[in-house]
Every structure is written in structure tokens, then in C-alpha cells.
Design a protein around this motif. Sequence first.
Motif, mmCIF file in Angstrom:
data_model
loop_
_atom_site.group_PDB
_atom_site.id
_atom_site.type_symbol
_atom_site.label_atom_id
_atom_site.label_comp_id
_atom_site.label_asym_id
_atom_site.label_seq_id
_atom_site.Cartn_x
_atom_site.Cartn_y
_atom_site.Cartn_z
ATOM 1 N N ALA A 468 7.211 14.211 16.455
ATOM 2 C CA ALA A 468 8.096 14.147 15.287
ATOM 3 C C ALA A 468 7.327 13.811 14.020
ATOM 4 C CB ALA A 468 9.197 13.114 15.516
ATOM 5 N N THR A 469 6.135 13.234 14.189
ATOM 6 C CA THR A 469 5.325 12.855 13.027
ATOM 7 C C THR A 469 3.869 13.241 13.293
ATOM 8 O OG1 THR A 469 4.671 10.651 13.818
ATOM 9 C CG2 THR A 469 6.834 10.854 12.762
ATOM 10 N N GLN A 470 3.027 12.936 12.330
ATOM 11 C CA GLN A 470 1.600 13.183 12.482
ATOM 12 C C GLN A 470 0.819 11.894 12.752
ATOM 13 O OE1 GLN A 470 0.050 16.207 12.590
ATOM 14 N NE2 GLN A 470 2.167 16.948 12.632
ATOM 15 N N LEU A 497 9.437 5.723 7.822
ATOM 16 C CA LEU A 497 9.955 6.305 6.584
ATOM 17 C C LEU A 497 10.617 5.251 5.696
ATOM 18 C CD1 LEU A 497 10.790 8.818 4.868
ATOM 19 C CD2 LEU A 497 12.844 8.954 6.315
ATOM 20 N N TYR A 498 11.203 4.218 6.297
ATOM 21 C CA TYR A 498 11.950 3.216 5.538
ATOM 22 C C TYR A 498 11.064 2.070 5.054
ATOM 23 C CZ TYR A 498 16.063 5.537 7.492
ATOM 24 O OH TYR A 498 17.008 6.464 7.839
ATOM 25 N N HIS A 514 -0.881 -7.647 5.506
ATOM 26 C CA HIS A 514 -0.053 -6.650 4.828
ATOM 27 C C HIS A 514 1.382 -7.159 4.740
ATOM 28 C CE1 HIS A 514 -2.906 -3.229 4.749
ATOM 29 N NE2 HIS A 514 -3.395 -3.788 5.849
ATOM 30 N N LYS A 515 1.962 -7.096 3.566
ATOM 31 C CA LYS A 515 3.387 -7.415 3.398
ATOM 32 C C LYS A 515 4.127 -6.091 3.250
ATOM 33 C CE LYS A 515 4.831 -10.767 0.728
ATOM 34 N NZ LYS A 515 5.245 -11.552 -0.489
ATOM 35 N N LEU A 516 5.109 -5.875 4.154
ATOM 36 C CA LEU A 516 5.876 -4.628 4.165
ATOM 37 C C LEU A 516 7.352 -4.916 3.968
ATOM 38 C CD1 LEU A 516 4.234 -2.928 7.290
ATOM 39 C CD2 LEU A 516 3.589 -2.634 4.896
ATOM 40 N N GLU A 517 8.018 -4.076 3.194
ATOM 41 C CA GLU A 517 9.464 -4.175 3.027
ATOM 42 C C GLU A 517 10.136 -3.196 3.973
ATOM 43 O OE1 GLU A 517 12.018 -4.468 -0.898
ATOM 44 O OE2 GLU A 517 11.807 -2.359 -0.292
ATOM 45 N N ASP A 518 11.170 -3.661 4.673
ATOM 46 C CA ASP A 518 11.870 -2.833 5.654
ATOM 47 C C ASP A 518 13.379 -2.980 5.478
ATOM 48 O OD1 ASP A 518 12.451 -1.195 7.774
ATOM 49 O OD2 ASP A 518 11.750 -2.572 9.334
ATOM 50 N N ARG A 519 14.113 -2.014 5.953
ATOM 51 C CA ARG A 519 15.579 -2.141 5.989
ATOM 52 C C ARG A 519 15.980 -3.089 7.123
ATOM 53 N NH1 ARG A 519 18.587 1.989 3.414
ATOM 54 N NH2 ARG A 519 17.284 2.803 1.718
ATOM 55 N N HIS A 566 5.969 -1.399 11.969
ATOM 56 C CA HIS A 566 5.153 -2.095 10.968
ATOM 57 C C HIS A 566 3.669 -1.965 11.300
ATOM 58 C CE1 HIS A 566 9.069 -4.353 11.461
ATOM 59 N NE2 HIS A 566 9.202 -3.749 10.280
ATOM 60 N N ILE A 567 3.314 -2.137 12.574
ATOM 61 C CA ILE A 567 1.920 -1.965 12.976
ATOM 62 C C ILE A 567 1.513 -0.494 12.878
ATOM 63 C CG2 ILE A 567 0.320 -2.130 14.931
ATOM 64 C CD1 ILE A 567 1.743 -4.651 15.800
ATOM 65 N N ILE A 568 2.447 0.406 13.243
ATOM 66 C CA ILE A 568 2.156 1.843 13.128
ATOM 67 C C ILE A 568 1.847 2.205 11.676
ATOM 68 C CG2 ILE A 568 3.131 4.165 13.380
ATOM 69 C CD1 ILE A 568 4.766 3.090 15.747
ATOM 70 N N LYS A 569 2.596 1.643 10.748
ATOM 71 C CA LYS A 569 2.371 1.881 9.316
ATOM 72 C C LYS A 569 0.983 1.388 8.893
ATOM 73 C CE LYS A 569 3.378 2.494 4.889
ATOM 74 N NZ LYS A 569 3.522 3.826 4.267
#
Length: 604
Positions: A468-470, A497-498, A514-519, A566-569
Amino acid sequence: MVEFVGNDNEDVIEEVNITDDEEENGADDDVVSPPFVGMVFQSWEEVDTYYKRYGRQQGFGILRAAGSRRVEGKMVYSTRDELGTKRSKKCDCSVLMYCNRTKDGEWVVKRAVNEHKNHCPTPRKSRYVPRYRQEDITSLVKRKLFNDYNSGANVPQIFNCLASERNGVENVTFTKKDLQNIIARDKAEKMKEGDWNAMWKYFKAMSTDNENFFHKHRVGEDNILKDVMWVDARSRAAYEDFGDVVVFDSTYLTNEYDLPFSNFVGVNHHGQTILLGCALLSHEDSETFEWLFTEWLSCMSNKKPIGFLTDQDAAMRKALREVMPDVRHRWCLWHILTKFSHKLGKYNDYELFKVELHNVIYNSLTKNEFEVQWTDVIKKYKLEGEIWLAGLYHGREMWVPAFMNGMFWAGMKSTQRSESINRFFDGFVDKHTRLFEFAPFYIKAVESRANDEQQADAADQRAVRPLATQFSVERAFRKVYTDAKFLEVQEQCNRVLYLTSLETTMVSAEVAHHKLEDRVWVLCKETRKEFSTKYRRNYIVQINLETKLAECECKLFESDGILCRHIIKVYDMHDIQDVPDVYILRRWRKDVSREALAREGGVP
């Protein structure tokens, strides 16, 4: 003197012994002529067969008027050597056939009355005569009856299936009651020595067939069965691979012996629920649970699980502390949340604070975060005096997700796994199931689950799901994980994506924050699937760029064994192509030979 009579009273028709050939081939379709004086038969068996066929053809039953006995394999009658019939006790019909045996051993009809009185038999009425109905229940019918019944089908379902095969109920001569009687006679035969003895006999037979079939029981002072538990060989083998997290439930049903049916379950590499043992318990107290858990653990070679999930039963908690003190015990979150409306629905603002409490429970990442936010909600809605909520808070380490972070639960957070097994058993057992039937029905359930697993294994070998993704992570897990678990990884890839990267900080030359924003994702009660909301929260991911090991605040990998979005990102941000082996769990792999299947139910 021995006689046969025309008879239409179903209650006095005696049973007929039918040879295997007769049973398989059924009645002869040739037309049978009425009896007449002077008819000659070569043997008693010919007389017997002839008049039964004639009665069935005409639609009335027959009755031998006097008894007979066998001596050295031959039929011996009274000294008069006579055979005849007697008028029906029900309708006083005069139809009869009277025979006499000659010196040469032949049988000759001396008297025959063929005109019926007080009733009018027709060929179709044969279906109402038990003797003839029984003749149509061939060995093939009985084989199907027992096979289907032992597989969980009830008698009406089996009868309808047989009727369908014969193009309609009108073409079935036997009745549902006839089939029920056969089942009842079979049960009665098994229970000649008592219900429990029949169950024990089955266990002994299973143990003889497979030494890895395990069972234990105990009786009370009155020598009456108190408790029994058993684990089949396949479940013991499955425990070797999937015994890290176990769910125990004793709320399924209570049979007519007042013995609750309890079960141990786990989850396999396809995420399917598997059975790990069953028990019938006389009491749900700590002493009984302690006996059960001890015997079950002994069955599993004293290999303890990592986590053990139950409802809030205090007796279970006490027993687990005694038997498995170092095993993490967890209460079912779902059971707790379903009690909210009953315990708190009396408050006018219940709907408001329920939503807020649920958010605190599901979205708190740390113990401190939960405690602070829970206290804020309690104060906001003035719930300090609510005893039930106070009790929940006191036992928060037993059920709140934030207190379970960092510990593996194989994706299980409630006893709903056990409840899915209960629904599975619904096709096999109910409160009327006798003791000796529980064990074989359990084996049927295990075999059915094993078949599901084999089908899933075969499907994994035949097909590969499109990417579904790369992301390199998705490609890596597709190669090694079962399709069911790969779908969970793929779902995390899609949710990248989010995410929005807010900040990156190098703690050292090798370590980055890393600080990530998520839904905020919420579980829908109806679909049992998560959906994203408009609310957002931040997560911190720390990664060692040299070892490629990462840790995320959400703890999804630690609890479910699935790498989080989050780790995948972060992996994608650093262009990391290879997934460290530590993130590829053996229990989710599709390329591992499972002992449970490879050894056909044996244990290593």
C-alpha cells in the motif's frame, strides 16, 4: 403357541431384528400377494419376512402373539409347532395368518383372514407403524445422524437435511422422534455406569490413543464429582508457541449439574483465538481456582505465561497470587467499561463525564498522566463520594492501559477473546449437555480451530498482498509475517499519512529525539475498528541511528508486537531500509514450522 397378528397400536409393536443386508438395501419393492390357505414356506424366517413385508405393503402392523426362544441357534416354539396371528388390541381387527409346521420342517398356512374391521389401512400408513419406520433408519442414516449430532447439529436440523436429500418430508418414513430416541438410547448406553464414569471412560480412551491428552479430576466426600479439567494434545503443543498470554473465563454457561464451563484461550500467529484447556468447576472460590491453575500449569510442564487476563473475580486474583505470583495479572477492560451505565447511570451528567473518563483511560500514555487527568475529571463532576469509582482507581494497576505499557499482551486487552470461544462453543454445548459429552465436543471445537489455522497457513503460502506504500518496513514485514499480522503493519503504514514531524533533536552523535503530532484514534463499539478524530496529541520517538533501535511513547510494539506508525515515520525520515531482527517476532511469522500441526497434536 406362537402367533402373528395384524396390529395398529404403536405402543405394542415389538422391535424387529434386521440383518445388515436388509438394513442397507431396504424393503423389497416387489408386490406381496395376500396370504391364503395352503401357502408353503421353507422356514420360520421366510414366514416372518413374508408377513412383515405384506403388512408394510398394506399399511398395518403385525404382532407375534406368543413368545419364542433360540436354542443352539434355532427358533423353537411350543409343542404345537404353530404360528398365527391375534386380533389387534386397539381396533379389534380380525386379520390374521395361522401356520403349522409339517413333519418335513415346512410351514403351511392353515388359516388366513385378510379383511380388516374397524379401520382402513393404506400403504401410506406404514410410516405410522414404528416397526417399519425403524427399518428405514439404515446404518447410513445412523452414521449421518451420529456424525452430524457429534459435530454440533441438533436433531431437527439433521432431520431436515435428510428430508432435503429425499426431496421432501413426505418421502421420509421415520420421524424426528425416532432419531431422538436413537440418540437417547446411545446416551443411555454410554451412561449405564453413571454420567461421570462415562466421561472418565472417554478420558481413558483418549489417553490410550494419545499419551499427551491430559486430564485431572477430584471428588467430594460423598464420592460425587467436584471438578474436572482437561487439555488435549494439540492445545498443549500450541501452548509451546503461543502460551505467552492466556485469557481465562468461567462465565460461559452453567449446566444442569451446576458446574460452570470454564476455558483457557490464547492467540496464534494469525491472530486467531485458540483453545488451551477446559474445566467444569463445582465452586468459583479461591481454593477451587488454585487447584485448577496448579493442575493446568502442571499440564503445561510448569511453563508460566507472561500475562494472565481474567475478569474482576477476587477469588481468581487470590489463586493466581498463590500459584503464579510472578505472572502479570490483568483485569478485562471491556467488562469494567460495560459496568459504567449500571453503576453511574443515575447521575444527570453521566453521558458527559463518561466520555471524559473513557478518554482518560484510553489516551493516557503514562501512569502520572492517567492519575492527574482522572483526578481532574472526578473533581470537575464532584464524584469524590462515588465508592465504585474509588474502588476502580484503587485497583488501577490491574486494568488501566497506561499501567500495562511496555508489557506484551499479544493484542489482547479483554476477555472478549474468551467470549469469541464461547460463541464458538454455542454450536456444540448448552446447559443440558451431559458430562461425558463435554470432552468430545471440546475435541471437535479444537479440530475446527486447527482446520481454520491450516487454511490460513495454506492461504499465506498461495498469495501475497499488494503493498500500500513505498515504506521499506511494509515490504520487509510482508515477506515474513502472516497475512493477518501483516495487515496490522500495513494499517500502521497507512496511518503515517496523519503524522506531522514537529521537532528533531540530536541528543548525541548516535541518538535522536523526534516529536511527532498524531491524530487521536478511537475504537468504534459497533464495528470494533478504530477511526481518527479531529483531536491531536504528540509522541516522542527516540532512535539510535547506529543500532537502528527505536522506542516510542505509544508502546504499541511492546504491547501488541506490531511496529507503530511513529517508528515507521522516523525510519523513513532517516532512510533506514533494514528492520532490526528484534522487531520481527517469531510468534507472528509465517515461515516457522509449528509443532502443533507438524506433530499432529503431540508436544515437543
